[in-house]
Write a protein that holds these residues in place. Structure first.
Motif, PDB file in Angstrom:
ATOM      1  N   LEU A  98       0.816  -1.213   0.000  1.00  0.00           N
ATOM      2  CA  LEU A  98       0.000   0.000   0.000  1.00  0.00           C
ATOM      3  C   LEU A  98       0.851   1.264   0.000  1.00  0.00           C
ATOM      4  CD1 LEU A  98      -2.920  -0.758   2.498  1.00  0.00           C
ATOM      5  CD2 LEU A  98      -2.992  -0.707   0.015  1.00  0.00           C
ATOM      6  N   ALA A  99       1.896   1.280   0.792  1.00  0.00           N
ATOM      7  CA  ALA A  99       2.755   2.469   0.873  1.00  0.00           C
ATOM      8  C   ALA A  99       3.379   2.786  -0.486  1.00  0.00           C
ATOM      9  CB  ALA A  99       3.834   2.262   1.926  1.00  0.00           C
ATOM     10  N   ASP A 102       0.647   4.196  -2.719  1.00  0.00           N
ATOM     11  CA  ASP A 102       0.348   5.571  -2.325  1.00  0.00           C
ATOM     12  C   ASP A 102       1.358   6.554  -2.931  1.00  0.00           C
ATOM     13  OD1 ASP A 102      -1.945   4.983  -0.886  1.00  0.00           O
ATOM     14  OD2 ASP A 102      -0.928   4.944   1.056  1.00  0.00           O
ATOM     15  N   SER A 109      -5.213   7.966  -2.058  1.00  0.00           N
ATOM     16  CA  SER A 109      -4.644   7.149  -0.990  1.00  0.00           C
ATOM     17  C   SER A 109      -5.234   5.746  -1.024  1.00  0.00           C
ATOM     18  CB  SER A 109      -4.931   7.794   0.379  1.00  0.00           C
ATOM     19  OG  SER A 109      -4.607   6.894   1.414  1.00  0.00           O
ATOM     20  N   TRP A 110      -4.408   4.785  -1.406  1.00  0.00           N
ATOM     21  CA  TRP A 110      -4.852   3.393  -1.415  1.00  0.00           C
ATOM     22  C   TRP A 110      -5.079   2.898   0.010  1.00  0.00           C
ATOM     23  CZ3 TRP A 110      -6.631   1.291  -5.646  1.00  0.00           C
ATOM     24  CH2 TRP A 110      -6.246   1.840  -6.872  1.00  0.00           C
ATOM     25  N   SER A 111      -4.220   3.304   0.924  1.00  0.00           N
ATOM     26  CA  SER A 111      -4.414   2.882   2.310  1.00  0.00           C
ATOM     27  C   SER A 111      -5.724   3.460   2.852  1.00  0.00           C
ATOM     28  CB  SER A 111      -3.217   3.274   3.181  1.00  0.00           C
ATOM     29  OG  SER A 111      -2.906   4.632   3.011  1.00  0.00           O
ATOM     30  N   PHE A 114      -8.709   1.387   1.248  1.00  0.00           N
ATOM     31  CA  PHE A 114      -8.993   0.102   1.884  1.00  0.00           C
ATOM     32  C   PHE A 114      -9.545   0.280   3.296  1.00  0.00           C
ATOM     33  CE2 PHE A 114      -6.164  -1.509  -1.491  1.00  0.00           C
ATOM     34  CZ  PHE A 114      -7.049  -2.428  -2.039  1.00  0.00           C
ATOM     35  N   LYS A 115      -9.080   1.319   3.982  1.00  0.00           N
ATOM     36  CA  LYS A 115      -9.619   1.602   5.313  1.00  0.00           C
ATOM     37  C   LYS A 115     -11.094   1.980   5.208  1.00  0.00           C
ATOM     38  CE  LYS A 115      -8.812   4.340   9.454  1.00  0.00           C
ATOM     39  NZ  LYS A 115      -8.034   5.409  10.071  1.00  0.00           N
ATOM     40  N   PRO A 120      -8.717  -2.393   6.599  1.00  0.00           N
ATOM     41  CA  PRO A 120      -7.379  -1.843   6.812  1.00  0.00           C
ATOM     42  C   PRO A 120      -6.313  -2.934   6.958  1.00  0.00           C
ATOM     43  CG  PRO A 120      -8.649  -1.701   8.825  1.00  0.00           C
ATOM     44  CD  PRO A 120      -9.587  -2.196   7.747  1.00  0.00           C
ATOM     45  N   GLN A 123      -2.426  -5.041   3.425  1.00  0.00           N
ATOM     46  CA  GLN A 123      -1.202  -4.250   3.346  1.00  0.00           C
ATOM     47  C   GLN A 123      -0.569  -4.320   1.967  1.00  0.00           C
ATOM     48  OE1 GLN A 123      -0.175  -2.051   5.770  1.00  0.00           O
ATOM     49  NE2 GLN A 123      -2.229  -2.612   6.454  1.00  0.00           N
ATOM     50  N   GLN A 124      -1.104  -5.196   1.132  1.00  0.00           N
ATOM     51  CA  GLN A 124      -0.653  -5.287  -0.262  1.00  0.00           C
ATOM     52  C   GLN A 124      -1.842  -5.706  -1.124  1.00  0.00           C
ATOM     53  OE1 GLN A 124       2.501  -8.117  -0.474  1.00  0.00           O
ATOM     54  NE2 GLN A 124       1.249  -9.844   0.127  1.00  0.00           N
TER      55      GLN A 124
END
Length: 183
Positions: A98-99, A102, A109-111, A114-115, A120, A123-124
């Motif tokens: 995700l980072a 982003d 913001s992909w993170s 998903f949140k 959340p 992480q991938q």
């Protein structure tokens, strides 16, 4: 996003994010230049106009909103893979943290996405169509917020038309079944 088994590790489930956001079946409907295709796009714009009119937009406003939606969808279509390219399973697998995603889309913001979806824990994910997402990200600064709102409004009524009153259902059938499919 769609969630499925990881193509390279069947013990894991991962999200797959792919191109989309079009009201016509695929990118070629927007990009072909023959007269029949151009006529179909014009009929699609009339359909958009009619649907916004059913929502209560005044005729001139509905026409302007329909043009803006068609413009957004055409830009997304230009960045989309062809139907032939999407048949290759390799185009769907591009595992990314995700980072890292982003960083590739600084305006999306992909993170956060998903949140907001209530997941959340991911992480991938498969960042399946990088060219498409790069274009989408740049469009977030190029296209006005009002045009984005109308684009989202269109996709909401498009997806829910079968649950709305008869005029919405009839207009959707007129375009998608009659004009597009020949029923």
């Amino acid at each position: 996003a769609d969630v499925d088994q990881d193509m390279k590790n069947s013990t894991q489930i991962i999200p797959y994010c792919t191109q989309g956001g079009l009201g016509l079946p695929d990118r070629d409907y927007y990009l072909r230049s023959d007269s029949e295709s151009k006529e179909l796009v014009e009929k699609y714009q009339i359909h958009l106009n009619n649907m916004f009119g059913l929502l209560g937009d005044q005729p001139e406003a509905a026409k302007a909103v329909a043009a803006a939606v068609l413009s957004i969808e055409t830009k997304l279509a230009e960045a989309s893979l062809t139907a032939t390219e999407t048949r290759d399973p390799k185009t769907y697998y591009n595992l990314m943290a995700l980072a890292d995603a982003d960083k590739l889309t600084p305006h999306f913001s992909w993170s956060g996405y998903f949140k907001a979806l209530g997941h959340p824990e991911f992480q991938q994910f498969s960042y399946a169509h990088p060219k498409f997402f790069a274009r989408m990200d740049s469009m977030l600064t190029e296209v006005s917020i009002n045009d984005w709102k109308n684009y989202l409004r269109w996709h909401l009524i498009h997806q829910t038309a079968r649950y709305l009153s008869s005029p919405f259902l009839n207009e959707t059938f007129r375009f998608y079944s009659t004009e597009l499919s020949g029923v």
